[in-house]
Design an enzyme around this catalytic site. Structure first.
Site, PDB file in Angstrom:
ATOM      1  N   HIS A 254      -5.636  -2.242  -4.392  1.00  0.00           N
ATOM      2  CA  HIS A 254      -5.302  -2.071  -2.965  1.00  0.00           C
ATOM      3  C   HIS A 254      -6.530  -1.557  -2.212  1.00  0.00           C
ATOM      4  O   HIS A 254      -6.779  -1.953  -1.069  1.00  0.00           O
ATOM      5  CB  HIS A 254      -4.162  -1.059  -2.775  1.00  0.00           C
ATOM      6  CG  HIS A 254      -2.958  -1.350  -3.618  1.00  0.00           C
ATOM      7  ND1 HIS A 254      -2.564  -0.540  -4.654  1.00  0.00           N
ATOM      8  CD2 HIS A 254      -2.086  -2.389  -3.599  1.00  0.00           C
ATOM      9  CE1 HIS A 254      -1.491  -1.051  -5.226  1.00  0.00           C
ATOM     10  NE2 HIS A 254      -1.181  -2.186  -4.611  1.00  0.00           N
TER      11      HIS A 254
ATOM     12  N   LYS B 276       0.604  -2.037 -10.760  1.00  0.00           N
ATOM     13  CA  LYS B 276       1.428  -0.871 -10.996  1.00  0.00           C
ATOM     14  C   LYS B 276       2.454  -1.161 -12.082  1.00  0.00           C
ATOM     15  O   LYS B 276       2.671  -0.362 -12.967  1.00  0.00           O
ATOM     16  CB  LYS B 276       2.133  -0.485  -9.686  1.00  0.00           C
ATOM     17  CG  LYS B 276       1.169  -0.030  -8.635  1.00  0.00           C
ATOM     18  CD  LYS B 276       1.829   0.203  -7.288  1.00  0.00           C
ATOM     19  CE  LYS B 276       2.007  -1.043  -6.474  1.00  0.00           C
ATOM     20  NZ  LYS B 276       2.133  -0.794  -5.024  1.00  0.00           N
TER      21      LYS B 276
ATOM     22  N   CYS C   2       7.323 -14.498 -15.094  1.00  0.00           N
ATOM     23  CA  CYS C   2       6.473 -14.450 -13.897  1.00  0.00           C
ATOM     24  C   CYS C   2       5.019 -14.227 -14.319  1.00  0.00           C
ATOM     25  O   CYS C   2       4.730 -13.336 -15.118  1.00  0.00           O
ATOM     26  CB  CYS C   2       6.923 -13.309 -12.982  1.00  0.00           C
ATOM     27  SG  CYS C   2       5.779 -13.023 -11.619  1.00  0.00           S
TER      28      CYS C   2
ATOM     29  N   HIS D 215       3.963 -10.729 -13.184  1.00  0.00           N
ATOM     30  CA  HIS D 215       4.714  -9.580 -13.712  1.00  0.00           C
ATOM     31  C   HIS D 215       5.353  -9.952 -15.043  1.00  0.00           C
ATOM     32  O   HIS D 215       6.589 -10.024 -15.153  1.00  0.00           O
ATOM     33  CB  HIS D 215       5.790  -9.135 -12.701  1.00  0.00           C
ATOM     34  CG  HIS D 215       5.241  -8.820 -11.349  1.00  0.00           C
ATOM     35  ND1 HIS D 215       5.222  -9.710 -10.309  1.00  0.00           N
ATOM     36  CD2 HIS D 215       4.647  -7.684 -10.877  1.00  0.00           C
ATOM     37  CE1 HIS D 215       4.646  -9.153  -9.255  1.00  0.00           C
ATOM     38  NE2 HIS D 215       4.293  -7.935  -9.574  1.00  0.00           N
TER      39      HIS D 215
ATOM     40  N   HIS E 110      -3.720   1.872  -6.071  1.00  0.00           N
ATOM     41  CA  HIS E 110      -4.768   1.771  -7.094  1.00  0.00           C
ATOM     42  C   HIS E 110      -5.971   1.054  -6.485  1.00  0.00           C
ATOM     43  O   HIS E 110      -5.950   0.677  -5.307  1.00  0.00           O
ATOM     44  CB  HIS E 110      -4.237   1.116  -8.368  1.00  0.00           C
ATOM     45  CG  HIS E 110      -3.698  -0.284  -8.198  1.00  0.00           C
ATOM     46  ND1 HIS E 110      -4.470  -1.334  -7.761  1.00  0.00           N
ATOM     47  CD2 HIS E 110      -2.467  -0.801  -8.413  1.00  0.00           C
ATOM     48  CE1 HIS E 110      -3.754  -2.431  -7.730  1.00  0.00           C
ATOM     49  NE2 HIS E 110      -2.515  -2.140  -8.104  1.00  0.00           N
TER      50      HIS E 110
ATOM     51  N   CYS F  98      12.192 -12.499  -8.929  1.00  0.00           N
ATOM     52  CA  CYS F  98      11.270 -11.521  -9.509  1.00  0.00           C
ATOM     53  C   CYS F  98      11.197 -10.334  -8.560  1.00  0.00           C
ATOM     54  O   CYS F  98      10.705 -10.466  -7.443  1.00  0.00           O
ATOM     55  CB  CYS F  98       9.881 -12.120  -9.716  1.00  0.00           C
ATOM     56  SG  CYS F  98       8.708 -10.849 -10.239  1.00  0.00           S
TER      57      CYS F  98
ATOM     58  N   CYS G  29       7.522  -9.489  -7.439  1.00  0.00           N
ATOM     59  CA  CYS G  29       7.006 -10.299  -6.314  1.00  0.00           C
ATOM     60  C   CYS G  29       7.929 -10.199  -5.103  1.00  0.00           C
ATOM     61  O   CYS G  29       7.563 -10.612  -4.018  1.00  0.00           O
ATOM     62  CB  CYS G  29       6.918 -11.777  -6.676  1.00  0.00           C
ATOM     63  SG  CYS G  29       5.794 -12.183  -7.998  1.00  0.00           S
TER      64      CYS G  29
ATOM     65  N   LYS H 285      -4.099  -8.922 -14.626  1.00  0.00           N
ATOM     66  CA  LYS H 285      -4.139  -8.357 -13.283  1.00  0.00           C
ATOM     67  C   LYS H 285      -3.822  -6.857 -13.375  1.00  0.00           C
ATOM     68  O   LYS H 285      -2.894  -6.464 -14.069  1.00  0.00           O
ATOM     69  CB  LYS H 285      -3.086  -9.038 -12.405  1.00  0.00           C
ATOM     70  CG  LYS H 285      -3.117  -8.519 -10.981  1.00  0.00           C
ATOM     71  CD  LYS H 285      -1.924  -8.970 -10.169  1.00  0.00           C
ATOM     72  CE  LYS H 285      -1.882  -8.208  -8.853  1.00  0.00           C
ATOM     73  NZ  LYS H 285      -0.585  -8.148  -8.251  1.00  0.00           N
TER      74      LYS H 285
HETATM   75  N1  MSP Z   1       4.041  -5.707   0.402  1.00  0.00           N
HETATM   76  C1  MSP Z   1       3.403  -6.916   0.064  1.00  0.00           C
HETATM   77  C2  MSP Z   1       2.479  -7.358   1.171  1.00  0.00           C
HETATM   78  C3  MSP Z   1       3.117  -7.586   2.486  1.00  0.00           C
HETATM   79  S1  MSP Z   1       1.948  -7.966   3.716  1.00  0.00           S
HETATM   80  C4  MSP Z   1       2.817  -8.601   4.950  1.00  0.00           C
HETATM   81  C5  MSP Z   1       2.602  -6.726  -1.194  1.00  0.00           C
HETATM   82  N2  MSP Z   1       2.271  -5.465  -1.492  1.00  0.00           N
HETATM   83  S2  MSP Z   1       1.426  -5.013  -2.780  1.00  0.00           S
HETATM   84  O1  MSP Z   1       1.493  -3.569  -2.809  1.00  0.00           O
HETATM   85  O2  MSP Z   1       1.869  -5.694  -3.931  1.00  0.00           O
HETATM   86  O3  MSP Z   1      -0.036  -5.392  -2.436  1.00  0.00           O
HETATM   87  C6  MSP Z   1      -0.562  -6.667  -2.726  1.00  0.00           C
HETATM   88  C7  MSP Z   1      -1.990  -6.684  -2.307  1.00  0.00           C
HETATM   89  O4  MSP Z   1      -2.679  -5.548  -2.858  1.00  0.00           O
HETATM   90  C8  MSP Z   1      -2.777  -7.885  -2.824  1.00  0.00           C
HETATM   91  O5  MSP Z   1      -2.639  -9.036  -2.032  1.00  0.00           O
HETATM   92  C9  MSP Z   1      -4.162  -7.322  -2.742  1.00  0.00           C
HETATM   93  O6  MSP Z   1      -4.574  -7.277  -1.414  1.00  0.00           O
HETATM   94  C10 MSP Z   1      -3.966  -5.917  -3.267  1.00  0.00           C
HETATM   95  N3  MSP Z   1      -4.002  -5.887  -4.724  1.00  0.00           N
HETATM   96  C11 MSP Z   1      -3.004  -5.459  -5.537  1.00  0.00           C
HETATM   97  N4  MSP Z   1      -3.424  -5.550  -6.833  1.00  0.00           N
HETATM   98  C12 MSP Z   1      -4.667  -6.050  -6.860  1.00  0.00           C
HETATM   99  C13 MSP Z   1      -5.593  -6.320  -7.880  1.00  0.00           C
HETATM  100  N5  MSP Z   1      -5.309  -6.102  -9.145  1.00  0.00           N
HETATM  101  N6  MSP Z   1      -6.799  -6.821  -7.510  1.00  0.00           N
HETATM  102  C14 MSP Z   1      -7.135  -7.028  -6.204  1.00  0.00           C
HETATM  103  N7  MSP Z   1      -6.272  -6.779  -5.223  1.00  0.00           N
HETATM  104  C15 MSP Z   1      -5.033  -6.294  -5.518  1.00  0.00           C
HETATM  105  O7  MSP Z   1       2.280  -7.704  -1.828  1.00  0.00           O
END
Ligand code: MSP
Length: 469
Positions: free
Chosen positions: A20, A296, A144, A147, A17, A127, A130, A293
């Site tokens: 990311h 997904k 959480c 979440h 989304h 969780c 997380c 936030k």
């Molecule tokens: N897989 C772990 C990361 C491991 S890195 C060694 C993870 N993945 S995640 O798919 O949950 O991605 C988290 C990251 O996605 C956040 O730190 C951020 O960079 C980005 N974001 C996910 N949702 C977000 C928002 N709603 N807003 C901004 N960034 C977001 O955690």
């Protein structure tokens, strides 16, 4: 100067989304900026997907697919999204790459041999969103904070632990002596505060989670998904050709939710294995929708493809990049994005290009200015990018665009003729070239288009880009 830039590797439990996309775009801006400054061969921009662990395994079961098939599918969705957004990554990492497993196993075996790993019981709330155990003060009355719709399960299991606590003073010392930077500053203070409150040893393995890399000394356990994932940054320099000279990472970007992992746990693991530490850890805020936030698991997401279809690649890049400041959270909506597109791109930059090029059709003489402009850049966004404020940099470009628009309205060049008109237009053309050059890391195609339009004799009005919506 070598620059190694990373994004988090994203979980493949669901499609990408724009949260990311935000992180990945910020990284892309830095990668493009540094390539121009230091040359392509001196930049290594890494992104990828995090494919092991219980969250991914559960998502695969929910879709009646094997974890690997499901991971292949979603990982590919990320690649497609990054292609649509013109993300210039050099390598796309997947934790299911078999070469990675070996590196992770060797890394952990080294820690084990050094006596930094021990076995113990873990009891706590896990969780799955997380992928971590939460302490009570990390929850909001047992829920959480990231979440709220996931039911936390009390789990008790045997885990292997890494003695992170032993390294907490070294980590603190390194942070305070700027051996590595945690940005923005408030985040550094927050991490220092958290370390001062006490650091716990961390679990590095889980029993009963089959979808993962087995521990080399105990095949009843797989490597905890976060340790597996963090090590991707290291593995990548070993797996891909000619990348080992890029260690350590120059700039690691993520949102604040995973800053502790990246600014404390990660460093602990590296220090324990005598590896150099990353230089800069840059954490940004969240995109929120109605204050929550975007995620997904909450189901309130905007996907990048929607924005690309609606506003084009650079339109989507602009809207995502400017939806929030780097330091704060940004509450976003599709309506706000549409308004922004119309004001900043259609009526802003698009209209400015149309205005100036139309006047240029009346020019009598006109030379080519790109070379003079490159040496004379009065917009100067470099400093802001070097200070890790790409959000301020792009804002400054738009201030400059608005200023030029105003300048033209005051000048009234349409009342001028001949040499007088030419003189005014020369000024505007140079400014448009400055805008074109400055936009390069942010909106690469628009940057090329602007330069092509204005860096020639006989400038003519192009077919409009950024059509009004
Ligand atoms: N897989 C772990 C990361 C491991 S890195 C060694 C993870 N993945 S995640 O798919 O949950 O991605 C988290 C990251 O996605 C956040 O730190 C951020 O960079 C980005 N974001 C996910 N949702 C977000 C928002 N709603 N807003 C901004 N960034 C977001 O955690």
């Amino acid at each position: 100067m070598k620059k190694y830039i990373t994004t988090p590797i994203y979980y493949v439990n669901d499609k990408p989304h724009i949260g990311h996309a935000y992180t990945t775009l910020i990284a892309d801006v830095f990668a493009r900026y540094f390539r121009k400054k230091y040359g392509n061969e001196n930049v290594f921009f890494l992104t990828g997907t995090d494919e092991h662990g219980s969250k991914v395994a559960k998502a695969a079961i929910d879709h009646n697919l094997s974890p690997q098939v499901y991971a292949d599918l979603i990982s590919n969705e990320y690649r497609i999204a990054w292609e649509q957004l013109n993300i210039s990554y050099d390598e796309f990492f997947r934790t299911t790459d078999s070469r990675h497993a070996e590196i992770v196993q060797n890394f952990l075996q080294d820690l084990y041999n050094k006596g930094y790993i021990y076995k113990d019981k873990y009891k706590g709330l896990y969780c799955i969103g997380c992928e971590k155990f939460l302490s009570h003060n990390e929850t909001n009355n047992g829920i959480c904070v990231y979440h709220p719709n996931i039911i936390l399960v009390e789990q008790e299991e045997d885990n292997y632990f890494f003695k992170l606590k032993e390294f907490s003073n070294t980590i603190l010392d390194f942070i305070q002596n700027k051996k590595y930077l945690i940005l923005p500053r408030e985040k550094e203070n927050e991490m220092v505060g958290k370390i001062n409150n006490g650091v716990n040893n961390i679990s590095i393995s889980r029993p009963g989670v089959d979808w993962g890399i087995p521990l080399p000394w105990d095949s009843g356990h797989t490597v905890y998904v976060w340790v597996d994932a963090l090590l991707n940054y290291y593995s990548a320099t070993k797996i891909y050709l000619n990348k080992d000279t890029f260690w350590p990472p120059s700039l690691q970007i993520m949102a604040k939710d995973i800053l502790w992992f990246h600014s404390v746990i990660w460093e602990g693991l590296l220090i324990a294995n005598n590896l150099e530490l990353p230089k800069v850890i840059l954490a940004h805020g969240f995109f929120t929708i109605d204050g929550q936030k975007m995620s997904k698991s909450l189901g309130n997401v905007i996907i990048p493809q929607f924005l690309v279809n609606e506003y084009g690649c650079d339109g989507a890049r602009y809207l995502i990049l400017t939806s929030t400041t780097l330091n704060g959270d940004g509450d976003i909506s599709l309506l706000k994005m549409k308004e922004k597109y119309n004001s900043d791109l259609a009526n802003g930059l698009g209209n400015l290009i149309a205005r100036i090029t139309k006047l240029c059709e009346k020019m009598t003489t006109n030379s080519i200015f790109l070379n003079t402009v490159e040496k004379n850049d009065d917009l100067n966004i470099e400093l802001l990018i070097e200070e890790y404020r790409p959000d301020e940099a792009i804002k400054k470009i738009w201030d400059y665009i608005r200023e030029l628009d105003r300048e033209i309205s005051v000048d009234r060049p349409w009342d001028l003729l001949g040499k007088q008109l030419d003189k005014k237009l020369e000024i505007y053309i140079k400014k448009m070239l400055i805008i074109g050059l400055s936009l390069e890391p942010f909106l690469p195609m628009t940057s090329i288009n602007i330069i092509n339009i204005f860096n020639k004799k006989n400038i003519t009005k192009p077919i409009s880009f950024f059509l009004r919506k």
